[in-house]
Design a protein around this motif. Structure first.
Motif, PDB file in Angstrom:
ATOM      1  N   ALA A   1      -6.499  -4.256 -12.641  1.00  0.00           N
ATOM      2  CA  ALA A   1      -5.923  -2.957 -12.286  1.00  0.00           C
ATOM      3  C   ALA A   1      -6.350  -2.548 -10.886  1.00  0.00           C
ATOM      4  N   ALA A   2      -7.618  -2.776 -10.553  1.00  0.00           N
ATOM      5  CA  ALA A   2      -8.114  -2.434  -9.219  1.00  0.00           C
ATOM      6  C   ALA A   2      -7.401  -3.246  -8.147  1.00  0.00           C
ATOM      7  N   ALA A   3      -7.193  -4.543  -8.400  1.00  0.00           N
ATOM      8  CA  ALA A   3      -6.479  -5.376  -7.431  1.00  0.00           C
ATOM      9  C   ALA A   3      -5.057  -4.871  -7.224  1.00  0.00           C
ATOM     10  N   GLY A   4      -4.387  -4.533  -8.326  1.00  0.00           N
ATOM     11  CA  GLY A   4      -3.029  -4.008  -8.200  1.00  0.00           C
ATOM     12  C   GLY A   4      -2.988  -2.703  -7.439  1.00  0.00           C
ATOM     13  N   LEU A   5      -3.972  -1.845  -7.690  1.00  0.00           N
ATOM     14  CA  LEU A   5      -4.037  -0.560  -6.996  1.00  0.00           C
ATOM     15  C   LEU A   5      -4.260  -0.759  -5.503  1.00  0.00           C
ATOM     16  N   LEU A   6      -5.157  -1.672  -5.133  1.00  0.00           N
ATOM     17  CA  LEU A   6      -5.437  -1.925  -3.718  1.00  0.00           C
ATOM     18  C   LEU A   6      -4.226  -2.510  -3.002  1.00  0.00           C
ATOM     19  N   LEU A   7      -3.524  -3.423  -3.647  1.00  0.00           N
ATOM     20  CA  LEU A   7      -2.351  -4.032  -3.013  1.00  0.00           C
ATOM     21  C   LEU A   7      -1.206  -3.024  -2.903  1.00  0.00           C
TER      22      LEU A   7
ATOM     23  N   ALA B   1      -6.967  -4.292   4.181  1.00  0.00           N
ATOM     24  CA  ALA B   1      -6.612  -3.708   2.883  1.00  0.00           C
ATOM     25  C   ALA B   1      -6.066  -4.781   1.947  1.00  0.00           C
ATOM     26  N   ALA B   2      -5.172  -5.629   2.473  1.00  0.00           N
ATOM     27  CA  ALA B   2      -4.626  -6.719   1.656  1.00  0.00           C
ATOM     28  C   ALA B   2      -5.729  -7.691   1.255  1.00  0.00           C
ATOM     29  N   LEU B   3      -6.646  -7.959   2.166  1.00  0.00           N
ATOM     30  CA  LEU B   3      -7.758  -8.871   1.888  1.00  0.00           C
ATOM     31  C   LEU B   3      -8.616  -8.349   0.739  1.00  0.00           C
ATOM     32  N   GLU B   4      -8.886  -7.047   0.723  1.00  0.00           N
ATOM     33  CA  GLU B   4      -9.682  -6.462  -0.350  1.00  0.00           C
ATOM     34  C   GLU B   4      -8.985  -6.640  -1.701  1.00  0.00           C
ATOM     35  N   GLY B   5      -7.671  -6.358  -1.743  1.00  0.00           N
ATOM     36  CA  GLY B   5      -6.929  -6.496  -2.995  1.00  0.00           C
ATOM     37  C   GLY B   5      -6.910  -7.922  -3.500  1.00  0.00           C
TER      38      GLY B   5
ATOM     39  N   MET C   1      -1.640   0.213  -2.582  1.00  0.00           N
ATOM     40  CA  MET C   1      -2.064   1.101  -1.502  1.00  0.00           C
ATOM     41  C   MET C   1      -1.809   0.466  -0.140  1.00  0.00           C
ATOM     42  N   THR C   2      -1.993  -0.841  -0.045  1.00  0.00           N
ATOM     43  CA  THR C   2      -1.723  -1.537   1.213  1.00  0.00           C
ATOM     44  C   THR C   2      -0.271  -1.363   1.619  1.00  0.00           C
ATOM     45  N   ALA C   3       0.639  -1.527   0.643  1.00  0.00           N
ATOM     46  CA  ALA C   3       2.064  -1.391   0.940  1.00  0.00           C
ATOM     47  C   ALA C   3       2.416   0.034   1.349  1.00  0.00           C
ATOM     48  N   VAL C   4       1.793   1.016   0.705  1.00  0.00           N
ATOM     49  CA  VAL C   4       2.114   2.413   1.001  1.00  0.00           C
ATOM     50  C   VAL C   4       1.603   2.827   2.372  1.00  0.00           C
ATOM     51  N   THR C   5       0.387   2.426   2.705  1.00  0.00           N
ATOM     52  CA  THR C   5      -0.219   2.894   3.954  1.00  0.00           C
ATOM     53  C   THR C   5       0.094   2.021   5.162  1.00  0.00           C
ATOM     54  N   ALA C   6       0.756   0.874   4.955  1.00  0.00           N
ATOM     55  CA  ALA C   6       1.031  -0.035   6.070  1.00  0.00           C
ATOM     56  C   ALA C   6       1.826   0.655   7.174  1.00  0.00           C
ATOM     57  N   THR C   7       2.845   1.412   6.794  1.00  0.00           N
ATOM     58  CA  THR C   7       3.648   2.101   7.817  1.00  0.00           C
ATOM     59  C   THR C   7       2.935   3.348   8.336  1.00  0.00           C
ATOM     60  N   MET C   8       2.071   3.936   7.519  1.00  0.00           N
ATOM     61  CA  MET C   8       1.373   5.152   7.938  1.00  0.00           C
ATOM     62  C   MET C   8       0.339   4.850   9.019  1.00  0.00           C
ATOM     63  N   THR C   9      -0.249   3.646   8.969  1.00  0.00           N
ATOM     64  CA  THR C   9      -1.275   3.278   9.949  1.00  0.00           C
ATOM     65  C   THR C   9      -0.812   2.090  10.799  1.00  0.00           C
TER      66      THR C   9
END
Length: 426
Positions: free
Chosen positions: A380-386, A293-297, A388-396
């Motif tokens: 904006a897309a890069a910021g959104l992806l990064l 996820a971080a790589l994509e951002g 999302m990475t922070a939000v889902t890191a603990t979830m997954t």
């Protein structure tokens, strides 16, 4: 015998061949349908209707389709769906031969093909873990091969083949896709039968659909796995909407070069799918998903700042690799931990969230480019992806993944669908 030494069953080879053939036909149609529409009209809104029609079934019937798949025999659902799509494509092919093809007919066919795709993809997702005994390592290997074949056929071979076939006649690509569906139906028909899920108490379709959606939203791990493609689609569609304009205006890339740019992304996708299993073993599935996820951002950020086409191509290849690995690891984990009787509904709910997010991303990209600059959607897309990475890191996280895998390995006791609304998160 270790997981790496275990062979995939013979039935998987037939499933892989069926999906490979079908993906080639999908790639042919992906190029042919818009080009066919372009021969009939230059109205952008009419062309948009044809393009959007194929996604509407997921928005309208995604969860209900999953509930139906959980009631039906998965193998039968797959082969009947592909046989029906083969027959369906004969209608526009005949219309093209008779010179009565129209935009409403193409839009209707695109919608029905999308509806068939909903049932086939959901049933295939639910059938695979039963075929492989829900073995995590085997599922990763199988999904890696399926994803690689899908990318190669629908991304590389199919579109140019569709354009070439269209030059031979308007009906030719449609007939070629019909043949691919017919072959896929025959192959799927020969697949081995697998045990049916434990029968559930008969409830209304809507109640069963709600139970499946609730299962996703109440479990943080499954919700995290669903948010990844949903948020990702917002970001990627924002980029895709302006990518051709960005490539032309800011990078000086012509039409041929733009095709090479997309090829770089597809090549990265093949690489990512191929190394996904190794990443999962080395880092743990949860950590690997966070890294991709971080790589994509970061890759999209690099694309936005790219000073020349070569850096842009490298950025897209890196982004494609992250997406390819994610599309192997995420579904494989979901297929391992979700109970068999809920697999169709959970898969369709996750896919529906992703499909609903796509139009939002396209609108966002167009608005940002119009209001600010053609690079704005990329940033904006890069910021959104990064984010999302922070939000889902603990979830997954690895801890949640390991706990879910332990639960899934315990004997499953029969449970009514009405009880699946109550799910304790780790």
């Amino acid at each position: 015998m270790t997981a790496d030494q275990q062979k995939l069953p013979t039935g998987f080879g037939r499933l892989w061949t069926a999906q490979t053939v079908s993906s080639l036909g999908d790639g042919v149609s992906r190029a042919a349908l818009p080009l066919l529409a372009l021969t009939l009209t230059r109205d952008p809104m009419a062309l948009a209707v044809v393009a959007a029609a194929g996604t509407l079934p997921w928005l309208l019937f995604g969860v209900l389709g999953g509930a139906l798949v959980d009631r039906w025999d998965r193998r039968r659902t797959m082969w009947i769906t592909d046989a029906a799509r083969a027959v369906l494509l004969g209608i526009p092919a005949a219309a093209a031969l008779l010179d009565v093809l129209s935009i409403p007919l193409l839009a209707t066919v695109a919608f029905l093909l999308g509806l068939g795709g909903l049932f086939f993809d959901t049933a295939a997702t639910a059938y695979l873990p039963d075929l492989l005994g829900r073995h995590p390592a085997l599922l990763e290997r199988a999904n890696s091969r399926l994803r690689g074949a899908q990318t190669a056929m629908s991304g590389f071979a199919g579109p140019p083949a569709g354009s070439a076939l269209l030059a031979l006649g308007r009906a030719v690509p449609l007939l070629a896709d019909a043949v691919s569906f017919a072959l896929s139906a025959l192959l799927v028909r020969s697949l081995p039968a697998v045990p049916r899920p434990v029968p559930q108490v008969r409830e209304s379709l809507l109640r069963q659909a709600r139970a499946g959606a609730s299962y996703v939203f109440r479990d943080r791990l499954l919700l995290g796995l669903a948010l990844r493609p949903a948020v990702g689609n917002v970001a990627f569609l924002a980029v895709e909407t302006v990518l051709a304009l960005f490539a032309h205006d800011r990078l000086g890339i012509d039409t041929y070069g733009f095709g090479l740019l997309l090829t770089a992304e597809a090549t990265g996708g093949l690489l990512g799918a191929g190394i996904a299993s190794q990443l999962g073993r080395r880092l743990g599935t949860g950590t690997a998903l966070t890294c991709t996820a971080a790589l994509e951002g970061l890759a999209i950020l690099g694309l936005a700042a790219a000073p020349n086409p070569y850096v842009a191509g490298l950025a897209l290849a890196v982004c494609g690799a992250g997406m390819g690995a994610t599309m192997v690891l995420g579904p494989s984990l979901r297929q391992t931990i979700v109970p068999a009787h809920l697999m169709g509904r959970v898969a369709s709910t996750s896919r529906m969230l992703a499909m609903c997010a796509a139009p939002l991303g396209a609108f966002l990209g167009g608005w940002l480019a119009t209001a600010y600059d053609v690079r704005a959607p990329l940033y904006a897309a890069a910021g959104l992806l990064l984010a999302m990475t922070a939000v889902t890191a603990t979830m997954t996280s690895n801890r949640r993944v390991e706990a879910a895998l332990r639960r899934s390995s315990e004997p499953e006791s029969p449970a009514e669908d009405s009880h699946t609304d109550v799910l304790t998160s780790v």
